[in-house]
Design a protein around this motif. Structure first.
Motif, PDB file in Angstrom:
ATOM      1  N   MET A 117       2.254   6.683  11.476  1.00  0.00           N
ATOM      2  CA  MET A 117       2.665   5.370  11.980  1.00  0.00           C
ATOM      3  C   MET A 117       2.670   5.344  13.504  1.00  0.00           C
ATOM      4  O   MET A 117       2.309   4.352  14.122  1.00  0.00           O
ATOM      5  CB  MET A 117       4.053   4.991  11.448  1.00  0.00           C
ATOM      6  N   MET A 296       1.100  -0.498   5.325  1.00  0.00           N
ATOM      7  CA  MET A 296       1.529  -0.161   6.689  1.00  0.00           C
ATOM      8  C   MET A 296       0.664  -0.841   7.743  1.00  0.00           C
ATOM      9  O   MET A 296       1.136  -1.178   8.812  1.00  0.00           O
ATOM     10  CB  MET A 296       1.496   1.354   6.890  1.00  0.00           C
ATOM     11  N   LEU A 335       7.599   0.159   7.482  1.00  0.00           N
ATOM     12  CA  LEU A 335       6.682  -0.975   7.565  1.00  0.00           C
ATOM     13  C   LEU A 335       7.075  -1.829   8.766  1.00  0.00           C
ATOM     14  O   LEU A 335       8.263  -2.039   9.007  1.00  0.00           O
ATOM     15  CB  LEU A 335       6.785  -1.840   6.303  1.00  0.00           C
TER      16      LEU A 335
END
Ligand code: PEP
Ligand code: MG
Length: 536
Positions: A117, A296, A335
């Motif tokens: 991420m 994501m 998220l």
């Protein structure tokens, strides 16, 4: 002659070529002041720029799904509101408003725990770059124009840069920033271009045209090498070319053991683009489709229709087998559009199937999309992070509910679709026989299994040496899973990183593993190891 060492490899391989320095355009926003009566004009300018960026990304998205994700971010409400809010406040011109908003959104990604991420921050910055280039009417250096062998040296490379590179000419990549899971690493690995990222100070040590030797296996770079060093690298390169030719000879050979058992060789992917790139490896299927990336890299929970399109494409691309793992989010994988409560122990927290079962509507959206896509190929459903038979029963019951709905709606799906599970928790190992009665197949997730069996955090660098999938306790767990699965005639695969490690092939075959699923770059090597093993 300058020598540089790097401790992590982004994409393995040897390269010798002149440096091509990629200079980034100056995207510092111009500092002009906007009067009250010009605010509307600035808003309109943003609208124009946005339309141009979206049109460009739409075009790119047709060829590469990374840009489909970019398209969603570029069209995102947060970005739009952030920019317009700043313009309307009268304090910022459109360029400043874009730069600040993009920084703000990118910083959110940059602070996430999960390495993957964090790397997505680069995607947001890439989109910002696109906006500012358009806004400032800048002409950029064109990597697509490279027509002779070079090693591209850059501060960082964004997907919009790497997508233009022709692997025929780009022999290597060196970037000052970026990690091993960044897009530049993924792209380089997929195209087989040797790459080293996070090379501190590379831009000061290299000038355009300098000869560079790089060994992206052991992490060595030599700028302007002496004759003897150059000769050494030429030899390494020759050996590598030979090794690759040799490995390629195996590509169309069947991976069969000495007992005549045909082993399945599959790939792990996070999007359909990666399936396309893996197809020429003569694979038996997709052993793990990590659907969380779909969630994501989005600005909202993907709808049934949005997911259906992706799963259908996956099934069409790889009709032999596509194992779709339901959402494995939570814990360290967050998220951008959903707020997770902070947790003391995210890896032991609200993640994966726990979330799906607690949010049945979300789960059903995904299951319906998978089921609908199942008529286009051979799709299997796989549940992650299982710890109890009750969870498996619930997940299967919700799947049945979705099937019933689809039947009522007259929407076709594969009535014989298999539902299996990841074996990645100690509880699943201890209950493997019971699970084997209920699940259609097993896939061993050694990444999590290792961390949970050994109580060693998979992402903690300080204890990395203790994270050992070859630990006897982990091997024992693998053995128990395979035996339990086989007792009930279940196919047992492995989709953790261990499945792509040639050093594990001997042991895993001995234990009876049926399917090895790994990143595409490892398939040739594992195939050769399986075949060599049979000929021993
Ligand atoms: C695993 O845990 O081994 C696995 C394949 O899943 P992930 O790495 O996505 O957690
Ligand atoms: Mg896992």
């Amino acid at each position: 002659m300058v020598e540089i060492r790097v401790d992590k490899t982004a994409s393995r391989g040897i390269a010798i070529a002149p440096a091509y320095l990629y200079q980034e355009p100056d995207l510092t926003p111009d500092h002009y002041v906007v009067d009250k009566d010009q605010i509307e004009q600035e808003e309109e300018r943003f609208g124009e720029v946005k339309r141009a960026v979206l049109a460009e990304l739409e075009q790119l998205a047709q060829e590469n799904s990374i840009f489909a994700a970019h398209l969603a971010i570029a069209d995102d409400f947060t970005l739009q509101e952030g920019v317009l809010g700043r313009i309307r406040s009268g304090e910022k011109n459109v360029q400043q408003a874009i730069a600040e908003t993009v920084e703000e959104v990118a910083a959110i990604f940059g602070q996430m725990d999960d390495e993957y991420m964090r790397e997505r921050k680069a995607d947001v910055l890439d989109i910002g770059k696109r906006f500012l280039i358009k806004c400032k009417n800048i002409k950029v250096q064109d990597l697509a124009a490279i027509q002779e062998p070079v090693i591209v040296v850059a501060r960082d490379l964004f997907p919009s840069d790497t997508v233009k590179m022709n692997p025929k000419y780009v022999k290597g990549i060196l970037t000052q920033e970026g990690g091993v899971t960044s897009h530049v690493s993924i792209m380089a690995k997929n195209y087989g271009i040797p790459a080293l990222t996070g090379v501190t100070g590379i831009l000061e040590k290299v000038q355009n045209g300098n000869r560079i030797c790089m060994d992206a296996k052991s992490g060595k770079i030599v700028v302007e090498p002496e004759e003897s060093v150059l000769a050494e690298y030429k030899k390494l390169l020759e050996e590598e070319v030979k090794e690759q030719e040799n490995i390629r000879k195996y590509r169309f050979m069947e991976p069969v053991t000495s007992e005549g058992k045909r082993i399945s060789l599959c790939v792990n992917v996070g999007n359909t683009e990666e399936i396309k790139l893996a197809l020429d490896k003569n694979i038996d299927g997709v052993g793990l489709f990590r659907t969380e990336f779909l969630y994501m890299e989005n600005s909202h929970f993907p709808t049934e229709e949005e997911q259906f399109v992706v799963y259908k494409e996956a099934a069409n691309l790889c009709p032999k087998e596509v194992t779709i793992r339901t959402l494995d989010i939570g814990g360290d994988k967050s998220l951008p559009y959903y707020e997770f409560d902070p947790e003391e122990n995210p890896f032991l927290g609200w993640r994966a199937i726990r979330i799906s079962l607690d949010m049945p509507e979300l789960f059903k959206t995904q299951l319906r999309a998978i089921l609908r896509a199942s008529v286009f190929g051979h799709i299997r459903i796989m549940f992650p992070m299982m710890i109890s038979l009750k969870e498996l029963a619930q997940a299967k019951a919700i799947t049945e509910e979705c099937k019933e709905e689809l039947r009522r709606e007259g929407i076709p799906f594969d009535e014989n679709i298999e539902t299996g599970m990841m074996m990645e928790t100690p509880a699943s190992v201890l209950l493997a026989e019971e699970f084997a009665k209920e699940a259609d197949f097993f896939s061993i997730g050694t990444n999590d299994l290792t961390q949970y069996i050994l109580a060693v955090d998979r992402g903690n660098k300080k204890i990395a040496s203790r994270y050992d999938p070859f630990h006897p306790a982990v091997l024992k767990a693998i053995e128990m899973i395979i035996q339990a699965g086989h007792k009930y005639n279940r196919k047992v695969g492995m989709c953790g990183e261990l499945a792509g490690d040639v050093n594990a092939v001997h042991k895993l075959l001995q234990l009876g593993l049926d399917e090895f699923s790994m990143s595409a770059g490892n398939v040739d090597y594992v195939r050769k190891a399986v075949i060599d093993e049979a000929q021993r």
